[in-house]
Design an enzyme around this catalytic site. Structure first.
Site, PDB file in Angstrom:
ATOM      1  N   HIS A 152     -34.007 -15.784  18.061  1.00  0.00           N
ATOM      2  CA  HIS A 152     -35.001 -15.140  17.209  1.00  0.00           C
ATOM      3  C   HIS A 152     -36.177 -14.636  18.032  1.00  0.00           C
ATOM      4  CE1 HIS A 152     -37.582 -18.618  17.752  1.00  0.00           C
ATOM      5  NE2 HIS A 152     -36.539 -19.390  17.475  1.00  0.00           N
TER       6      HIS A 152
ATOM      7  N   ASP B 161     -33.087 -20.532  20.983  1.00  0.00           N
ATOM      8  CA  ASP B 161     -33.039 -20.736  22.432  1.00  0.00           C
ATOM      9  C   ASP B 161     -32.121 -21.899  22.790  1.00  0.00           C
ATOM     10  OD1 ASP B 161     -34.741 -22.614  21.280  1.00  0.00           O
ATOM     11  OD2 ASP B 161     -36.388 -22.307  22.701  1.00  0.00           O
TER      12      ASP B 161
END
Length: 447
Positions: free
Chosen positions: A36, A321
Site C-alpha cells: 500500500h 511491506d
C-alpha cells in the site's frame, strides 16, 4: 509438474494470444504483489504527542491511506499501464473483467491503494474507455473513471497477504526462535538492552523486541508529517536515537522472517528458520507458482475449470511491506532486493512476476521485477535468486523453491497445529534447503 511439450503449440486452440515477445520468449501471464501507499501509523506508544486524533486524512484515524499514498499508487498504476498496455501491448487497452483479478487484504489502506492503482491503469480520461459502455455518461460521474472490483477475505484468516493473521503455530515458532542462542545473544546485548531500557523510560510502556516496531514505525511517519515539531514535543527524540532503534528493529525483522546469520538454526530439533519461512512466505509463493502451473496446464483445455485462467492475464495482490518481505525471504533474496538489510519495502513497492514460454526450447521461464518506491523505475532482480543466471530463469527453479518452502499442511489447518507435536520437515526438503543455503553462502567447499 507440467510438461514442456504440453505448453507450446496449444495457444491457438484456446484463443490464447499474447502481443509481447522477447526473442523466442513469449509473455503469457503476470502476477503483481504491491505494498500500500503512504499511511498514518497503525498504533503508537502512550506518551506520543501524536495520538489518533492527530491523523485526519483518508477518513481519519490509525492506518489510513493518505492522499500521498493514493498518488503513489496512481503513479504506479500509470507505470504498469505504460509497461503492459502501451509498450508490451499485453494487457487490454480498456478494462476487461476476465483478464484481471485483484485481491486485497481486508484493510482500508490496501483496498484504497488497489483502487488508486487501478485508476491509473484504467480510469483516466484518455479515450480508451467508452461512455455508457464502461461507465455512465451522467453528470457527477468522472469522465473516463471505470470502477474495478477489488476482492478480499477476512483479515484474520488471510494467510496469503496478512502476516499478522491469526496463526498460533506461527507464534509458537517465533517464541521458540527467541530461545535460540543467536536471538538471545542479540536481545541480551548491551546495545539492544540499553535501547529497550531508554525507550521503556521514554514511551510509558515496557518495550521489547516484539513491540519495538510500533515505536520506530510511528516515529518514521511522524518525521514525514510533523518533522517541524517532533523534536520539541518529543524532547528525547534525536535522529541518532531513531537510527539506532530502527537498525535494531531491522535485525528483529530478519529473525521474524526466518533469516538468521547461522542457518540452519535448529532449536529443540526444529529448524526455526525453515518453519518461519514456510508459514510466512510459503503460502503466497506457492499461490503464485500454483497459478503459473495451472496457466500452463490449461493451455489447450476447454473445460470449465480452465476457462478463468485461460482468460486471465494479470493477478494482483494488494498487501503490505511484511507480505513482500516474507515472499522475498522465502526465496532467500530479501537482502539482495531490499536495502538496507532488514529494512522493509517502502510505500508502493511492487514485485512483478512474469511467466514466459520459449518457442525454441519449449520450456517455461519466469522473470522477476522490483519497483522500490514512488519515483523509481522497474529493475529486474531474477538473478538474485539462487539458480538463476539470467533475467529469464527456468520455472523449475521457482517450483523447487516453492516445494522446499511449502507449508506442511493447508495453512488454515497448519496454523492450529501444536509445535510440540510437529515431526519436522522431510529429509528431502531439508536436503534441498541445505543445498540452496550452501550455494547462497558459497559453502560448497565444506561439503
Amino acid at each position: 509438474m507440467v510438461s514442456a511439450i504440453s505448453i507450446i503449440g496449444l495457444f491457438a486452440l484456446t484463443g490464447f494470444s499474447t502481443s509481447y515477445t522477447n526473442g523466442t520468449k513469449e509473455l503469457v501471464f503476470v502476477q503483481t504483489l504491491w505494498r500500500h501507499g503512504d499511511r498514518s501509523p497503525t498504533k503508537t506508544f502512550p506518551t506520543d504527542p501524536y495520538q489518533e486524533s492527530a491523523w485526519t486524512f483518508g477518513g481519519g484515524g490509525w492506518g489510513q491511506l493518505s492522499p500521498i499514498g493514493m498518488r503513489q499508487h496512481l503513479n504506479l498504476g500509470k507505470m504498469l499501464r505504460g509497461r503492459y498496455v502501451t509498450d508490451y501491448q499485453f494487457f487490454p487497452t480498456k478494462y476487461n473483467a476476465k483478464q484481471i483479478y485483484v485481491r486485497s487484504t481486508d484493510v482500508n489502506r490496501t483496498i484504497i491503494s488497489a483502487m488508486s492503482n487501478l485508476l491509473g491503469q484504467y480510469g483516466q480520461d484518455d479515450g480508451s474507455s467508452a461512455a455508457d459502455v464502461d461507465y455512465p455518461a451522467v453528470v457527477g460521474w468522472p469522465k473516463g473513471f471505470v470502477p474495478i472490483a477489488v476482492h478480499t477475505v477476512d483479515d484474520d484468516t488471510d494467510h496469503l497477504g496478512n502476516m499478522e493473521s491469526t496463526c498460533p503455530f506461527r507464534e509458537q515458532v517465533w517464541n521458540l526462535a527467541k530461545t535460540s542462542d543467536e536471538v538471545k545473544n542479540f536481545t541480551n546485548s548491551d546495545k539492544v538492552q540499553s535501547m529497550l531500557a531508554k525507550l521503556t523510560n521514554y514511551t510509558g510502556e515496557t518495550v521489547d523486541i516484539d513491540n519495538l516496531w510500533i515505536i520506530t514505525n510511528a516515529l518514521y511517519i511522524e518525521q514525514i508529517y510533523f518533522n517541524d515539531s517532533i523534536r520539541t514535543k518529543n524532547s528525547w527524540f534525536t535522529d541518532d536515537l531513531y537510527a539506532q532503534a530502527d537498525a535494531i528493529n531491522d535485525q528483529v525483522q530478519l529473525y521474524q522472517n526466518g533469516i538468521f546469520k547461522n542457518m540452519p538454526n535448529v532449536v529443540n530439533g526444529h529448524d526455526v528458520g525453515v518453519l518461519t519461512r514456510k508459514i510466512r512466505g510459503g503460502p503466497i509463493l506457492n499461490d503464485m507458482v500454483m497459478h503459473m502451473n495451472i496457466k500452463l496446464a490449461c493451455q489447450g483445455m476447454t473445460t470449465p475449470n480452465c476457462t478463468w485462467i485461460n482468460n486471465l492475464k494479470n493477478y494482483v495482490y494488494s498487501a503490505h511491506d511484511t507480505t513482500i518481505y516474507a515472499f522475498f525471504s522465502a526465496l532467500l533474496i530479501e537482502e539482495y532486493a531490499v536495502k538496507p538489510s532488514g529494512g522493509y519495502p517502502l510505500y508502493s513497492a511492487a514485485v512483478l512476476l512474469e511467466l514466459y514460454v520459449d518457442s525454441a526450447d519449449k520450456k517455461p521461464y519466469f522473470k522477476m521485477i522490483y519497483h522500490e518506491q514512488d519515483g523509481s523505475g522497474f529493475k529486474t532482480i531474477t538473478q538474485g535468486i539462487q539458480g538463476c543466471s539470467s533475467d529469464y530463469c527456468d520455472l523449475d527453479v521457482l517450483r523447487n523453491f516453492s516445494a522446499t518452502i511449502q507449508p506442511d499442511q493447508p495453512i488454515d489447518q497448519w496454523c492450529y497445529s501444536d509445535l510440540n507435536k510437529y515431526s519436522g520437515v522431510s529429509t528431502v526438503s531439508m536436503l534441498l534447503i541445505a543445498v540452496i543455503l550452501a550455494v547462497r553462502n558459497d559453502f560448497f567447499g565444506l561439503f
